[in-house]
Write a protein that holds these residues in place. Structure first.
Motif, PDB file in Angstrom:
ATOM      1  N   GLU A  32      37.767  40.954  41.456  1.00 47.87           N
ATOM      2  CA  GLU A  32      36.405  40.937  41.987  1.00 47.87           C
ATOM      3  C   GLU A  32      35.809  39.530  42.027  1.00 47.87           C
ATOM      4  OE1 GLU A  32      34.705  43.495  43.269  1.00 47.87           O
ATOM      5  OE2 GLU A  32      36.440  44.791  42.925  1.00 47.87           O
ATOM      6  N   GLY A  33      36.575  38.540  41.565  1.00 46.82           N
ATOM      7  CA  GLY A  33      36.066  37.174  41.549  1.00 46.82           C
ATOM      8  C   GLY A  33      35.244  36.849  40.319  1.00 46.82           C
ATOM      9  N   HIS A  34      35.305  37.721  39.315  1.00 42.03           N
ATOM     10  CA  HIS A  34      34.563  37.516  38.067  1.00 42.03           C
ATOM     11  C   HIS A  34      35.565  37.031  37.021  1.00 42.03           C
ATOM     12  CE1 HIS A  34      31.629  40.828  39.580  1.00 42.03           C
ATOM     13  NE2 HIS A  34      31.644  39.759  40.340  1.00 42.03           N
ATOM     14  N   ASP A  35      35.678  35.729  36.894  1.00 41.09           N
ATOM     15  CA  ASP A  35      36.701  35.119  36.049  1.00 41.09           C
ATOM     16  C   ASP A  35      36.225  35.012  34.606  1.00 41.09           C
ATOM     17  OD1 ASP A  35      38.961  33.857  35.194  1.00 41.09           O
ATOM     18  OD2 ASP A  35      38.551  31.955  36.199  1.00 41.09           O
ATOM     19  N   LEU A  95      38.944  39.850  37.618  1.00 39.95           N
ATOM     20  CA  LEU A  95      39.499  38.711  38.340  1.00 39.95           C
ATOM     21  C   LEU A  95      39.636  39.040  39.835  1.00 39.95           C
ATOM     22  CD1 LEU A  95      40.528  35.849  37.765  1.00 39.95           C
ATOM     23  CD2 LEU A  95      42.817  36.817  37.504  1.00 39.95           C
TER      24      LEU A  95
END
Length: 149
Positions: A69-72, A67
């Motif tokens: 890292e922007g990887h939801d 999250l």
């Protein structure tokens, strides 16, 4: 106090020193107490419970790390992927594969199958990167590498 400029906050020197100073007896004593208490608690738990808690914490760490890292990838999707139930949607499937890889590497570290080096060393960082990339499908390694470059 004057607010810091954004460029100042991004400088690595803003975070230094990143390790406690030598001679920090109080910190060492606290760390020792935490480890001793954790070991005492672990010794009272059935191995199945200990393993289950470890699996849960690895999954939780994966969720929050990704999250950041922007990887939801939602916890339910991580759990599905751990049971080989991948999304048909390519982007979601890629995030699930990344999550499984993250957990596999963390499990290797937890089992002691990691590099016998200081975790903040460059050698350890290289080992982590290599272990992570070798577990991902080739098309994801290229995609992640291009995103970082």
């Amino acid at each position: 106090m004057k607010p810091a400029k954004k460029s100042d906050l991004l400088a690595i020197s803003w975070m230094e020193p990143m390790l406690p100073s030598d001679g920090s007896k109080a910190s060492e004593d606290l760390a020792f107490d935490i480890i001793a208490n954790a070991n005492a608690l672990t010794g009272q738990l059935h191995p199945i419970v200990t393993e289950s808690v470890g699996d849960l914490v690895r999954s939780m760490n994966c969720y929050y790390s990704n999250l950041i890292e922007g990887h939801d990838t939602h916890p339910r999707d991580i759990d599905r992927a751990l049971h080989k139930d991948y999304s048909a949607e390519p982007q979601q499937r890629a995030l699930q594969l990344e999550a499984v890889t993250h957990i596999e590497v963390q499990r290797a570290i937890d089992k002691g199958d990691d590099l016998a080096d200081f975790p903040a060393s460059s050698a350890y960082a290289v080992w982590l990167h290599r272990e992570f990339c070798r577990r991902l499908p080739d098309d994801l390694v290229g995609r992640r590498s291009r995103a970082v470059s």
